[in-house]
Design an enzyme around this catalytic site. Structure first.
Site, PDB file in Angstrom:
ATOM      1  N   LYS A  49       0.826  -1.212   0.000  1.00 47.94           N
ATOM      2  CA  LYS A  49       0.000   0.000   0.000  1.00 47.94           C
ATOM      3  C   LYS A  49       0.856   1.257   0.000  1.00 47.94           C
ATOM      4  O   LYS A  49       0.455   2.265  -0.566  1.00 47.94           O
ATOM      5  CB  LYS A  49      -0.955   0.002   1.207  1.00 47.94           C
ATOM      6  CG  LYS A  49      -2.131  -0.931   1.024  1.00 47.94           C
ATOM      7  CD  LYS A  49      -3.303  -0.534   1.917  1.00 47.94           C
ATOM      8  CE  LYS A  49      -4.486  -1.466   1.690  1.00 47.94           C
ATOM      9  NZ  LYS A  49      -5.623  -1.175   2.570  1.00 47.94           N
ATOM     10  N   LYS A  55      -5.678 -11.256  -7.354  1.00 50.16           N
ATOM     11  CA  LYS A  55      -6.965 -11.362  -6.680  1.00 50.16           C
ATOM     12  C   LYS A  55      -7.968 -10.333  -7.235  1.00 50.16           C
ATOM     13  O   LYS A  55      -7.579  -9.211  -7.539  1.00 50.16           O
ATOM     14  CB  LYS A  55      -6.719 -11.097  -5.187  1.00 50.16           C
ATOM     15  CG  LYS A  55      -7.883 -11.349  -4.281  1.00 50.16           C
ATOM     16  CD  LYS A  55      -7.469 -11.157  -2.824  1.00 50.16           C
ATOM     17  CE  LYS A  55      -8.611 -10.571  -2.031  1.00 50.16           C
ATOM     18  NZ  LYS A  55      -8.330 -10.419  -0.608  1.00 50.16           N
ATOM     19  N   LYS A  91     -11.419  -4.556  -5.381  1.00 48.97           N
ATOM     20  CA  LYS A  91     -12.121  -3.305  -5.650  1.00 48.97           C
ATOM     21  C   LYS A  91     -11.151  -2.192  -6.003  1.00 48.97           C
ATOM     22  O   LYS A  91     -11.548  -1.171  -6.544  1.00 48.97           O
ATOM     23  CB  LYS A  91     -12.996  -2.929  -4.453  1.00 48.97           C
ATOM     24  CG  LYS A  91     -12.277  -2.945  -3.125  1.00 48.97           C
ATOM     25  CD  LYS A  91     -13.252  -3.028  -1.961  1.00 48.97           C
ATOM     26  CE  LYS A  91     -12.496  -3.261  -0.664  1.00 48.97           C
ATOM     27  NZ  LYS A  91     -13.364  -3.622   0.438  1.00 48.97           N
TER      28      LYS A  91
END
Ligand code: TRP
Length: 336
Positions: free
Chosen positions: A118, A200, A203
């Site tokens: 991140k 994966k 969103k």
């Protein structure tokens, strides 16, 4: 009845309202949560405090939080059987997180894969919350004396650091926290992106075609499936390393229809990928249709949703505050 509740093991899990819920959230998490509802004492949280470790638009965050609650219920999570609540409504999460921050080491936080990912993706906002996020997640779990934490493979490391923190704390103060275990469901755990099936379904995927949303309309869903990446062969057969795209579609089809991989291989033997992709799309549309319709109905019923999250927070706070009071006493805070 009460004795029953006491004997049941406790489950805690949560999803961030940082994006709309996906087919992956449904098949990989919520569908399994529903199945656990009868056997366990379950806390299912909407972790809005985790979501702000990455910059959020306030209006959107509020909308998604409510929509996520509606979708939890529409997916089959019964608010009378489970404790469903919004993280920021139970202040014990923030309070315990602070304390656990003081029992979490800089070095161990630096090793977290998700932090590294991140911070690479949000290089202009590597804030302290993003770094200490595992301490907040540990607070979520430990407040409820949780036995099992259903999570995807990618969150296992966070449950492990939670255990390390609990061991450290218990080592100093005695048995304050129950030791939680990660619980990784075998089926449906990893739904992959339709356009890059080695990643994966997420969103936060930059490619909008890779991700199916629970609330998406049928035409868009069909379009995504028709464009799904396959391979240069011509047969439907399960092999995640050589045929990741087809295998992912088989996973999805199997979850939607209940058919085994063998049955699917037989059904599509001699048929083209085009037909297979259409069939998978149709199965997903039909699986999601009643969920979307029910969620839309619930989103329109603001006062019902409000009563659910208020009751959920009240119930959660009862357990959470009990643990927090014990922790305050152990660390030496004066009782108020
Ligand atoms: N970190 C989790 C995720 O991003 C969400 C989460 C927050 C969570 N607190 C939790 C999951 C506690 C399980 C238990 O997916």
């Amino acid at each position: 009845m009460d004795e029953n509740i006491i004997q049941k093991k406790t489950i805690f899990s949560g999803i961030q309202p940082s994006g709309d819920l996906t087919l992956g959230s449904y098949l990989g998490a919520i569908k399994n949560w529903v199945e656990l509802s009868d056997m366990y004492n379950c806390y299912y949280c909407i972790v809005d405090m985790h979501a702000i470790t990455v910059r959020q638009n306030p209006t959107e965050l509020r909308r998604r939080t409510i929509a996520q609650l509606a979708q939890y219920i529409a997916c089959g999570l019964d608010p009378d059987k489970n404790t469903i609540f919004i993280q920021s409504h139970v202040s014990a999460h923030a309070e315990l997180a602070w304390i656990l921050n003081c029992y979490t080491m800089f070095g161990e936080l630096s090793r977290m894969t998700q932090f590294k990912d991140k911070s690479a993706k949000n290089a202009d906002n590597i804030n302290a919350g993003l770094f200490t996020y595992p301490a907040l997640m540990a607070a979520d779990i430990l407040l409820y004396q949780t036995d099992l934490v259903p999570v995807g493979e990618d969150q296992k490391q966070h449950v492990e650091i939670c255990r390390d923190i609990a061991v450290r704390f218990n080592g100093v103060y005695g048995d304050v926290f129950k030791m939680p275990e990660p619980y990784i469901p075998k089926v449906g755990a990893r739904i992959m992106s339709l356009t890059s099936p080695e990643n994966k379904m997420s969103k936060s995927d930059k490619d909008p075609g890779g991700c199916i949303y629970i609330m998406q309309n049928p035409d868009d869903i069909m379009r995504c499936f028709k464009r799904a990446v396959t391979d240069s062969e011509t047969f439907v057969c399960y092999n995640t390393s050589t045929k990741p795209g087809i295998s992912n579609l088989m996973q999805i089809y199997s979850a939607a229809t209940g058919e085994s991989f063998e049955e699917i291989e037989k059904e599509f033997c001699g048929k083209g990928y085009g037909e297979f992709k259409t069939k998978v799309g149709e199965a997903v549309v039909e699986m999601l249709r009643p969920i979307r319709e029910e969620a839309e109905r619930l989103i329109a019923d603001k006062s019902y949703l409000e009563s659910v999250y208020k009751k959920g927070a009240e119930k959660a706070a009862l357990t959470a505050n009990k643990t927090l009071r014990k922790v305050y006493k152990k660390v030496g805070f004066v009782e108020k």
